[in-house]
Design a protein around this motif. Structure first.
Motif: not given
Length: 464
Positions: A60, A76, A122
């Motif tokens: 991420l 996040l 995502c």
């Protein structure tokens, strides 16, 4: 010649990296404490769990640095922390079933797999969707897709009924709740539709008793949204999903027009069908009865789920029984519908309020992105997605604590359920993209200077 002054926004990627590491550390520690509290030993596969969580954080962080360097650094980490805490609480339910009921349970393991899929989607969304305004091109496609998804459980042979509600579809032995994906499609549709008509919706129409009513020509869309919500309520007997969709549309109408009359009209339209459902549908009527008086002698047995949840909340007290020290296996569906009760029992009132604070911060960050985006479509989309999260949290926790009747929705990122978790990760990706657009630095013109000629022809500019 115009004088352009640029300003520099801080990406805060180091802040995000540190917060992600903190979220991973808290989540993995909670997972370990569950097994220490239940069995006095570390859980099997703890190293794999920790490495997997760390890989998620690294992926991420790398994707955001590459594709959305100015995104909000808090979104996040909040999502990762909620997801890992959910896995820890689900593992507590699994371990309690192993210890007290002598039966295996691997819901937490499945939740980890769904979380991995959600993270992949995502990250893929952030890579593929370079500008959120591309979504506006698909306004009506999103509407049709959302309607099809919402009504799919009614297809004979495809939809399946569970516990009075027909909101699932089964394919090759796997179940999926299409309403979770439909809420994203409808948020895109509502944002695209309202941004092009908000002036008409806000200014036109007669004024009655101090409330400005819409014109009949503008009243059609809200009637269509009302009809879909009622179809879900009547044919799928799912009060929670109908509240979520109709509430989403009315809330986005209010954001688009700043007219209180839309909230009044929405409440007036929704109240009669809700009353009819509560009096005529046995499934909804039972939930209403258990909301009003679950502890009476005549209702105690059929309201066993909510009573067990209330006893679990009471057992938690102020500081909780401790991770791995509670009895969440006593509560039916403690890993999904009643996960808030399981968490509050083991972490107490302090942990419950901490969880609410995490959700509050996540919703606040969504609304902050909505305020910071310069285009109306992005503002409405961010506000709508933030409202969906807030509404689900209120409806679920309100049902468990008897503030409102039970509805059957799940807590975002926390409760067990593959379709819910994956779709909420997609929402997180969209919010990250929107926050990047809101915080991205741009050239700022000196007051009084003539506007510079636009640089030609990017697709995003064409959409805007």
């Amino acid at each position: 010649m115009a004088t352009i002054v640029s300003y520099t926004a801080r990406p805060r990627r180091i802040t995000q990296a540190l917060l992600l590491l903190a979220a991973v550390a808290i989540g993995v520690t909670a997972y370990a404490l569950v097994w220490l509290g239940r069995f006095d030993e570390l859980p099997p596969g703890l190293v794999e769990h920790a490495v997997g969580a760390l890989v998620v954080a690294v992926v991420l962080q790398a994707v955001v640095m590459w594709r959305a360097p100015y995104a909000d650094p808090v979104i996040l980490p909040l999502v990762v922390l909620l997801n890992l805490l959910g896995i820890a609480v689900i593992a507590s339910v699994d371990s309690a079933r192993i210890l007290y009921q002598d039966r295996s349970s691997a819901v937490a393991d499945r939740q980890m797999l769904w979380a991995g899929l959600g993270v992949i989607l995502c990250a893929a969304l952030l890579v593929a969707l370079r500008d959120h305004r591309w979504l506006r091109r698909y306004t009506w496609i999103a509407a049709v897709t959302g309607a099809v998804l919402l009504l799919t459980p009614l297809v004979p042979g495809l939809g399946s009924s569970r516990y009075g509600s027909k909101i699932w579809i089964s394919i090759a032995g796997n179940s999926f709740q299409p309403a979770e994906l439909a809420k994203i499609c409808f948020a895109v549709f509502f944002a695209g539709y309202l941004v092009s008509r908000r002036d008409t919706l806000a200014l036109a129409g007669p004024k009655v008793l101090g409330i400005r009513l819409p014109r009949w020509a503008d009243f059609g869309p809200i009637l269509v949204a009302w009809a879909f919500a009622m179809a879900v309520l009547v044919f799928e007997t799912d009060l929670g999903t109908s509240i979520m969709f109709f509430g989403l549309f009315v809330a986005m109408l209010y954001v688009a027009t700043d007219r209180l009359s839309w909230l009044v009209i929405g409440a007036v339209l929704f109240l009669p069908p809700a009353v009819i459902a509560a009096t005529q549908m046995s499934h909804v009527r039972t939930r209403l009865t258990c909301w009003l008086d679950p502890l009476s002698s005549e209702n105690f047995d059929r309201c066993g789920q909510i009573n067990a949840g209330l006893f679990g909340l009471a057992n938690g007290g102020i500081t909780g029984a401790g991770l791995g020290e509670g009895r969440p296996n006593v509560v039916p569906f403690a890993e999904s519908d009643f996960i808030f009760s399981a968490l509050a029992e083991e972490l107490g009132l302090v942990g419950a309020f901490a969880l609410l604070l995490l959700y509050l911060l996540l919703v606040e960050r969504a609304f902050r992105a909505a305020v910071g985006i310069s285009d109306g479509f992005g503002t409405l989309l961010a506000a709508g997605l933030g409202f969906v999260i807030a509404l689900q949290v209120f409806v679920v926790i309100g049902g468990v604590t008897r503030v409102i009747p039970l509805t059957g929705l799940t807590l975002p990122f926390l409760a067990a359920g593959g379709s819910s978790l994956v779709c909420n990760w997609i929402i997180a990706g969209i919010l990250v993209r929107l926050s990047d657009a809101a915080r991205r630095p741009a050239a700022r013109q000196v007051p009084g200077a003539p506007s510079p000629a636009p640089a030609g022809g990017s697709p995003a500019e064409a959409i805007a």
